[in-house]
Design a protein around this motif. Structure first.
Motif, short mmCIF file in Angstrom:
data_model
loop_
_atom_site.label_atom_id
_atom_site.label_comp_id
_atom_site.label_asym_id
_atom_site.label_seq_id
_atom_site.Cartn_x
_atom_site.Cartn_y
_atom_site.Cartn_z
N ASP A 123 0.81 -1.22 0.00
CA ASP A 123 0.00 0.00 0.00
C ASP A 123 0.84 1.27 0.00
OD1 ASP A 123 -2.48 -1.31 0.00
OD2 ASP A 123 -2.34 -1.65 2.16
N VAL A 124 2.15 1.12 -0.05
CA VAL A 124 3.03 2.29 -0.21
C VAL A 124 3.30 2.45 -1.70
CG1 VAL A 124 5.26 3.33 0.33
CG2 VAL A 124 4.07 1.97 2.07
N ARG A 125 2.88 3.56 -2.26
CA ARG A 125 2.96 3.75 -3.70
C ARG A 125 3.86 4.94 -4.05
NH1 ARG A 125 1.44 -0.88 -5.51
NH2 ARG A 125 1.28 0.10 -7.57
N PHE A 126 4.76 4.70 -4.99
CA PHE A 126 5.69 5.73 -5.47
C PHE A 126 5.22 6.13 -6.87
CE2 PHE A 126 10.26 6.99 -4.52
CZ PHE A 126 10.26 8.05 -5.41
N HIS A 127 4.91 7.41 -7.05
CA HIS A 127 4.44 7.93 -8.33
C HIS A 127 5.52 8.80 -8.96
CE1 HIS A 127 0.16 6.96 -7.27
NE2 HIS A 127 0.65 7.10 -6.05
N ASP A 130 3.75 9.64 -15.15
CA ASP A 130 2.48 8.92 -15.24
C ASP A 130 2.61 7.45 -14.84
OD1 ASP A 130 3.97 7.99 -17.36
OD2 ASP A 130 2.43 8.29 -18.89
N LYS A 131 3.72 7.11 -14.16
CA LYS A 131 3.95 5.72 -13.74
C LYS A 131 3.86 5.61 -12.21
CE LYS A 131 4.87 4.07 -17.89
NZ LYS A 131 4.74 5.30 -18.67
N GLU A 132 3.58 4.38 -11.75
CA GLU A 132 3.43 4.12 -10.32
C GLU A 132 3.95 2.73 -10.01
OE1 GLU A 132 -0.32 3.23 -7.26
OE2 GLU A 132 -0.65 4.32 -9.13
N VAL A 133 4.70 2.59 -8.91
CA VAL A 133 5.20 1.28 -8.49
C VAL A 133 5.12 1.14 -6.98
CG1 VAL A 133 6.82 1.14 -10.43
CG2 VAL A 133 7.61 2.01 -8.21
N ASN A 134 5.17 -0.10 -6.55
CA ASN A 134 5.43 -0.42 -5.14
C ASN A 134 6.82 -1.04 -5.08
OD1 ASN A 134 5.18 -3.14 -3.11
ND2 ASN A 134 4.88 -1.11 -2.21
N ASN A 153 2.02 6.89 1.59
CA ASN A 153 1.97 5.74 2.49
C ASN A 153 0.53 5.50 2.91
OD1 ASN A 153 2.31 3.74 4.35
ND2 ASN A 153 3.56 4.92 5.79
N ASN A 154 -0.15 4.64 2.15
CA ASN A 154 -1.54 4.33 2.45
C ASN A 154 -1.67 3.13 3.38
OD1 ASN A 154 -2.50 6.37 0.62
ND2 ASN A 154 -2.00 5.00 -1.08
N SER A 155 -0.57 2.78 4.04
CA SER A 155 -0.57 1.61 4.92
C SER A 155 -0.62 2.03 6.38
CB SER A 155 0.70 0.79 4.67
OG SER A 155 1.83 1.44 5.25
#
Length: 371
Positions: A123-127, A130-134, A153-155
């Motif tokens: 749930d931790v996402r790096f943007h 226009d791309k996004e990864v964990n 940090n959505n965790s």
């Protein structure tokens, strides 16, 4: 630094349990709040200016006491075989985020940051762009910091990353060519990854940056940065051609006048007031374009001019590193330029530090202000 792709996963992995054990051993009072006040953002310096507890960019880097007590963290940093700049543990509280921003200053324009996640969840996402990864714990990643990016940090965990800042040797960039771009080359074979097992009974050597900022930027580097700025400017959308031409002409004039000053003064202290006044005049000449000219990444063109050329062109706080400077050299030009008395207040170690004049303002907004 601009990269070919927004994210690249490097072909190395590290021991998550050992990394987490060393992070947990760090006293809670060593975590410091973000220096710009970003809510829920914390860090622990591992390699810093003179190995002290600071967030500075300029000056000789050295391991901190925390890193000396963390053998596997030290091994991980050493394993890349690079000359290391400012490096830290960076943390995000549950629900916190790194605000959207682009790294356009001089320090970051030619440096890349390696991320090694230590404590994280999906749930931790790096943007980035226009791309996004964990980024999974124990992996190693780099990203395009020139594009706008953010981390969320959505965790419910206290997310911790090791971040290692480097310029990058040819060997490092060869390593990135063997890396993985998630949306192009999904990882299918772990055999392509080199695992760095803990060997905490050894004391790996770490080479650190000593000269990471110029005392006075050389004309050659100034011209090179100008060409980088022009290339970025030509990628901007909606810029009026007459504004582009006028802006470029003023930057070129600054570079020409800088070269003339360099020919007379070089890095000598006698030239510092002249360089500073030229910076002020040059930046004032392009302020009108702040809301009219943008770069390819959407940033205002005068911002890159300020942060990559004007501001880093003169750094008197690092004069002690340059043994060739003769502090007592006479001014070959004779009289001081008008307004030079402003520089009677010494520049502190950081432009974000309180101004030595006692005003209570930061130096960069007081005696070090660029018009």
């Amino acid at each position: 630094m601009k990269l070919k792709h927004e994210f690249i996963q490097l072909p190395v992995r590290f021991d998550v349990a050992e990394l987490q054990r060393e992070v947990e051993a760090i006293p809670q009072d060593r975590w410091r709040a973000h220096h710009e006040g970003f809510k829920g953002n914390y860090s622990v310096p591992l390699i810093s200016v003179e190995g002290k507890d600071n967030n500075e960019f300029k000056g000789p880097m050295a391991p901190t006491d925390i890193l000396h007590r963390s053998p596997y963290l030290k091994q991980v940093i050493s394993s890349f075989g690079e000359v290391i700049g400012r490096s830290r543990l960076m943390a995000l509280d549950s629900g916190a985020e790194v605000p959207v921003h682009s790294d356009i200053n001089y320090h970051w324009y030619k440096r890349v940051r390696i991320h090694v996640p230590i404590t994280t969840t999906p749930d931790v996402r790096f943007h980035c762009g226009d791309k996004e990864v964990n980024m999974q714990a124990g992996d190693a990643w780099i990203f395009d910091s020139w594009k706008y990016h953010t981390v969320k940090n959505n965790s419910d965990v206290f997310r911790v990353h090791l971040v290692i800042d480097i310029c990058g040797s040819s060997r490092f960039w060869e390593l990135t060519e063997r890396g993985n771009v998630p949306w192009l080359d999904p990882v299918s074979d772990d055999a392509d990854f080199r695992f760095i097992a803990p060997h905490t009974d050894t004391d790996p050597a770490i080479r650190t940056e000593t000269f990471n900022t110029p005392l006075v930027m050389t004309p050659g580097e100034m011209d090179g940065m100008a060409q980088e700025l022009f290339a970025e400017l030509h990628q901007g959308k909606g810029n009026a051609q007459q504004d582009v031409s006028a802006f470029i002409q003023r930057v070129e004039q600054f570079c020409q006048d800088w070269r003339v000053l360099w020919a007379q003064y070089g890095m000598s202290e006698a030239g510092w007031p002249h360089y500073h006044l030229l910076r002020e005049t040059a930046y004032a000449s392009v302020r009108e374009y702040e809301n009219r000219l943008t770069l390819g990444n959407g940033t205002q063109a005068p911002r890159m001019y300020l942060f990559c050329m004007i501001d880093p062109a003169l750094n008197v706080e690092v004069a002690g590193q340059f043994a060739t400077i003769n502090a007592n050299q006479a001014d070959p030009g004779g009289a001081q330029p008008a307004g030079a008395q402003r520089d009677a207040v010494p520049e502190p170690h950081s432009r974000n530090a309180p101004c030595p004049c006692g005003s209570g303002q930061r130096y960069k907004t007081c005696h070090g202000k660029l018009a």
